[in-house]
Write a protein that holds these residues in place. Structure first.
Motif, PDB file in Angstrom:
ATOM      1  N   VAL A  82      36.953  41.983  44.290  1.00  0.00           N
ATOM      2  CA  VAL A  82      37.863  41.093  43.557  1.00  0.00           C
ATOM      3  C   VAL A  82      38.485  40.027  44.453  1.00  0.00           C
ATOM      4  O   VAL A  82      39.255  39.195  43.975  1.00  0.00           O
ATOM      5  N   ASP A  83      38.165  40.042  45.747  1.00  0.00           N
ATOM      6  CA  ASP A  83      38.747  39.078  46.686  1.00  0.00           C
ATOM      7  C   ASP A  83      37.682  38.727  47.720  1.00  0.00           C
ATOM      8  O   ASP A  83      37.217  39.587  48.461  1.00  0.00           O
TER       9      ASP A  83
ATOM     10  N   GLU B 274      48.090  45.798  47.041  1.00  0.00           N
ATOM     11  CA  GLU B 274      48.660  44.750  46.199  1.00  0.00           C
ATOM     12  C   GLU B 274      47.659  43.625  45.959  1.00  0.00           C
ATOM     13  O   GLU B 274      47.522  43.125  44.832  1.00  0.00           O
ATOM     14  N   ARG B 275      46.957  43.246  47.009  1.00  0.00           N
ATOM     15  CA  ARG B 275      45.993  42.148  46.889  1.00  0.00           C
ATOM     16  C   ARG B 275      44.833  42.536  45.956  1.00  0.00           C
ATOM     17  O   ARG B 275      44.397  41.733  45.118  1.00  0.00           O
ATOM     18  N   LEU B 276      44.346  43.755  46.096  1.00  0.00           N
ATOM     19  CA  LEU B 276      43.244  44.202  45.252  1.00  0.00           C
ATOM     20  C   LEU B 276      43.688  44.395  43.800  1.00  0.00           C
ATOM     21  O   LEU B 276      42.957  44.063  42.863  1.00  0.00           O
ATOM     22  N   LEU B 277      44.884  44.932  43.609  1.00  0.00           N
ATOM     23  CA  LEU B 277      45.377  45.124  42.250  1.00  0.00           C
ATOM     24  C   LEU B 277      45.553  43.781  41.545  1.00  0.00           C
ATOM     25  O   LEU B 277      45.181  43.625  40.373  1.00  0.00           O
ATOM     26  N   ASP B 278      46.095  42.804  42.254  1.00  0.00           N
ATOM     27  CA  ASP B 278      46.216  41.462  41.673  1.00  0.00           C
ATOM     28  C   ASP B 278      44.840  40.892  41.338  1.00  0.00           C
ATOM     29  O   ASP B 278      44.657  40.220  40.319  1.00  0.00           O
ATOM     30  N   GLY B 279      43.863  41.174  42.197  1.00  0.00           N
ATOM     31  CA  GLY B 279      42.507  40.693  41.943  1.00  0.00           C
ATOM     32  C   GLY B 279      41.843  41.379  40.757  1.00  0.00           C
ATOM     33  O   GLY B 279      40.923  40.821  40.141  1.00  0.00           O
TER      34      GLY B 279
END
Length: 289
Positions: A155-156, A181-186
């Motif tokens: 996702v990123d 956090e970065r992966l969940l947002d992605g």
């Protein structure tokens, strides 16, 4: 079953925080709080958060149960390179799946992951204990009946870390907060089409600041809840230690109904609606807290 789970509408969620270091007090979990806010913003009803240790039996039991009970499940932790990182193998066991090195993730790792300064002689094309340890992080549960795109998400573009999806609704994320956090947002764009509200507008929250002790407003709030909850609106009361004012909340989706309650609640708690909880703070405390 896994394919069906991956397409169903998302109404409920569960979160499993995995790690002996959390249970032992060494690490403070922030990922569950981030996930709770994530769910609230999208109107997903987060029903349960559990913290369990690096224990295969507990991981197996918790993931099976939550996968059955909730539409979206997120795990955090236990996917690093050391012996106690057993989340992938435990979840694979829970659903009778083999483990398989994910070649795309490995290729991304080789491009995006730099060897630690303590490993000056490390080479990706030479067998070594360090290489085997790194591979542990991309040996994932694999369901032969599903396409790769259905069970491994990237996702990123700046990260080699995949989100492995098992049984259609269990999403395996790292425990490192900035990665979680970065992966969940992605992941959000993949979730939005499966929400009741496809725009992901979430739910509505109204805050009230009151100078009254909880015991003083308890009777009124009981009466308010009896009127509001049939409309899907929850009434909450939160003491704030060391502050002169406490907080009352309304949470729900029926904005028109909730707005109609504002004058009544302000009168009932002898307070006012606020935008943030500490808006009316003064020195003092709730003597009941």
């Amino acid at each position: 079953m896994a394919a069906e789970r991956s397409k169903r509408m998302i109404h409920t969620a569960g979160c499993i925080i995995i790690g002996d270091e959390v249970l032992g007090g060494k690490t403070v979990d922030t990922n569950s709080a981030f996930f709770a806010k994530f769910c609230f913003s999208l109107g997903i009803n987060l029903k349960r958060i559990e913290v369990i240790g690096d224990d295969e039996g507990e991981i197996v039991e918790a993931t099976r149960r939550m996968s059955d009970n909730y539409d979206l499940v997120v795990t955090s932790g236990g996917i690093g390179p050391t012996h106690d990182d057993i989340t992938y193998q435990s979840i694979a066991r829970a659903f009778d799946l083999p483990l398989k090195l994910h070649q795309t993730a490995f290729d991304k790792m080789k491009v995006l992951s730099k060897p630690h300064p303590s490993q000056p002689n490390f080479k990706w094309d030479e067998p070594s204990p360090a290489l085997e340890a790194k591979k542990r992080m991309i040996i994932l549960p694999h369901n032969e009946s599903l396409s790769d795109e259905e069970q491994v998400f990237f996702v990123d573009d700046g990260l080699w870390v995949p989100i492995a999806v098992v049984n259609g609704n269990i999403h395996i994320l790292p425990g490192v907060p900035r990665l979680f956090e970065r992966l969940l947002d992605g992941l959000k764009p993949r979730i939005l089409p499966r929400l009741t509200d496809p725009e992901g507008k979430g739910v509505y929250r109204v805050l009230f600041s009151t100078p009254l002790a909880e015991s003083e407003v308890a009777t009124y709030l009981t009466e308010l809840a009896a009127k509001a909850e049939p409309k899907g609106v929850k009434v909450g009361s939160y003491p704030r230690w060391g502050k002169s004012r406490n907080t009352v909340t309304l949470v729900g989706r029926d904005k028109e109904f909730m707005d109609s309650l504002i004058p009544e609640v302000e009168k009932g708690v002898k307070g006012r609606r606020v935008t943030v909880e500490d808006e009316d703070d003064e020195e003092g405390s709730d003597k009941d807290a």
